[in-house]
Structures are given as C-alpha cells and as structure tokens.
Design a protein around this motif. Structure first.
Motif, PDB file in Angstrom:
ATOM      1  N   ASP A   1       0.852  -1.182   0.000  1.00 21.75           N
ATOM      2  CA  ASP A   1       0.000   0.000   0.000  1.00 21.75           C
ATOM      3  C   ASP A   1       0.900   1.249   0.000  1.00 21.75           C
ATOM      4  O   ASP A   1       2.120   1.155   0.165  1.00 21.75           O
ATOM      5  CB  ASP A   1      -0.996  -0.008   1.162  1.00 21.75           C
ATOM      6  N   GLU A   2       0.299   2.417  -0.191  1.00 18.16           N
ATOM      7  CA  GLU A   2       1.070   3.658  -0.305  1.00 18.16           C
ATOM      8  C   GLU A   2       1.897   3.940   0.950  1.00 18.16           C
ATOM      9  O   GLU A   2       3.029   4.410   0.863  1.00 18.16           O
ATOM     10  CB  GLU A   2       0.143   4.836  -0.605  1.00 18.16           C
ATOM     11  N   LYS A   3       1.349   3.650   2.115  1.00 22.72           N
ATOM     12  CA  LYS A   3       2.067   3.879   3.373  1.00 22.72           C
ATOM     13  C   LYS A   3       3.318   2.996   3.443  1.00 22.72           C
ATOM     14  O   LYS A   3       4.394   3.458   3.855  1.00 22.72           O
ATOM     15  CB  LYS A   3       1.136   3.601   4.556  1.00 22.72           C
TER      16      LYS A   3
ATOM     17  N   ILE B   1       4.987   1.739   0.890  1.00 17.18           N
ATOM     18  CA  ILE B   1       5.946   2.222  -0.113  1.00 17.18           C
ATOM     19  C   ILE B   1       6.694   3.434   0.432  1.00 17.18           C
ATOM     20  O   ILE B   1       7.928   3.514   0.336  1.00 17.18           O
ATOM     21  CB  ILE B   1       5.238   2.557  -1.440  1.00 17.18           C
ATOM     22  N   ARG B   2       5.973   4.386   1.031  1.00 19.80           N
ATOM     23  CA  ARG B   2       6.630   5.573   1.604  1.00 19.80           C
ATOM     24  C   ARG B   2       7.627   5.174   2.689  1.00 19.80           C
ATOM     25  O   ARG B   2       8.732   5.712   2.763  1.00 19.80           O
ATOM     26  CB  ARG B   2       5.590   6.543   2.155  1.00 19.80           C
TER      27      ARG B   2
ATOM     28  N   GLU C   1      10.700   3.692   1.074  1.00 19.10           N
ATOM     29  CA  GLU C   1      11.508   4.768   0.486  1.00 19.10           C
ATOM     30  C   GLU C   1      12.241   5.550   1.568  1.00 19.10           C
ATOM     31  O   GLU C   1      13.413   5.911   1.397  1.00 19.10           O
ATOM     32  CB  GLU C   1      10.629   5.684  -0.366  1.00 19.10           C
TER      33      GLU C   1
ATOM     34  N   TRP D   1       7.168  -0.601  -8.067  1.00 19.34           N
ATOM     35  CA  TRP D   1       6.626  -0.999  -6.770  1.00 19.34           C
ATOM     36  C   TRP D   1       5.458  -1.969  -6.895  1.00 19.34           C
ATOM     37  O   TRP D   1       5.198  -2.748  -5.985  1.00 19.34           O
ATOM     38  CB  TRP D   1       6.188   0.233  -5.977  1.00 19.34           C
ATOM     39  N   GLN D   2       4.752  -1.973  -8.007  1.00 13.49           N
ATOM     40  CA  GLN D   2       3.619  -2.895  -8.179  1.00 13.49           C
ATOM     41  C   GLN D   2       4.074  -4.344  -8.291  1.00 13.49           C
ATOM     42  O   GLN D   2       3.271  -5.258  -8.150  1.00 13.49           O
ATOM     43  CB  GLN D   2       2.796  -2.501  -9.407  1.00 13.49           C
TER      44      GLN D   2
END
Length: 156
Positions: A45-47, A49-50, A53, A62-63
C-alpha cells in the motif's frame, strides 16, 4: 557441515535440518505441499511504499513487490528491487551463532525475481540475488552474488 537445506521434488517441498552438525541423516525433516511454507502475498500500500523509500529502498516498479499480510517495512532497509519480489513477515529473531540472536529482515541488498519466506535474515549482499526462492528461517549474510537460472536443480 550442513545445517539446513530445502529442496523440491514434484509437488512437495522438503526441509531437512542437521541440528547436531553430524553431516549424516537429518535430525528433522518436514514435508509440505509445494511452497506452502510461504505466504499469500499482497501488493504494497502507499504507506508501506513511503516507509520503504524512507528506509532508502528503491524499486524498478513498486507494483511488482509483494508482501505478506503482516509485513513490517521497518525490517527492510537499503534494498533495491528489480522484477518480481515477494517478502514474508519479519517479526522474530534468528540465531546466527550460538546464543547470538538477530532480528530478521532484509538489509543492504539488491534483489531481482526473489521470494524470501518468513523470518529470514538476508543482509550485506555485495552485488545481487537473482532468481531465487529463499525459504523461511534462513540466514544469508556477507555474500557477493547468488544467482540461478530456470531449470537448475540442487541436491538431487
């Protein structure tokens, strides 16, 4: 002296452990349906991934990085991802030497088309790991390159 090995035979996955270092018959053998020891993987999920990073991780896409349901991004630092990568959960410690326990995770590595099972520790990979399935509870440290090709077999 071997400590543990994993191999595939048909539709079965085998783990053998020589806990006593006797180089003979395994002290423990576990047979599972093929890859049952690995989890069902989900997209990041976006969280997550952040957080990766922020932990100095980078992915070509990332997918194509999939993770276990209870994945902890804090256990992955300084990692570069290429191709299809699947990461298990890293919520335990592993014994790396007698009475010396370390937290599991992936640190300082480049991975391409790699699956890492639950509670393994992969660290300090100088070059890369390519086309590997690393089981659960494994310890890989201070290597240069681990690479295999399709159709390769080991231990048969």
């Amino acid at each position: 002296m071997w400590y543990a090995k994993m191999y595939f035979s048909g539709e079965k996955e085998f783990f053998e452990n020589d806990a006593f270092g006797m180089q003979g018959l395994p002290s423990k053998q576990l047979e599972l349906p093929f890859l049952e020891s690995l989890l069902t993987f989900l997209e990041l999920d976006e969280k997550e991934i952040r957080q990766l990073e922020d932990n100095n991780c980078w992915a070509e896409d990332w997918q194509r990085v999939m993770v276990a349901d209870d994945f902890n991004p804090n256990a992955v630092r300084n990692v570069t991802f290429y191709g299809d990568v699947k990461l298990g959960s890293f919520d335990k410690s592993i014994e790396v030497s007698k009475t010396f326990m370390r937290r599991t995770g992936v640190y300082n590595a480049t991975l391409r088309n790699v699956t890492i099972g639950n509670n393994s520790l992969v660290e300090n990979v100088g070059n890369y790991i390519n086309n590997y399935v690393i089981g659960s509870d494994c310890y890989i440290s201070n290597i240069c390159t681990m690479e295999t090709t399709e159709g390769a077999t080991y231990g048969e």
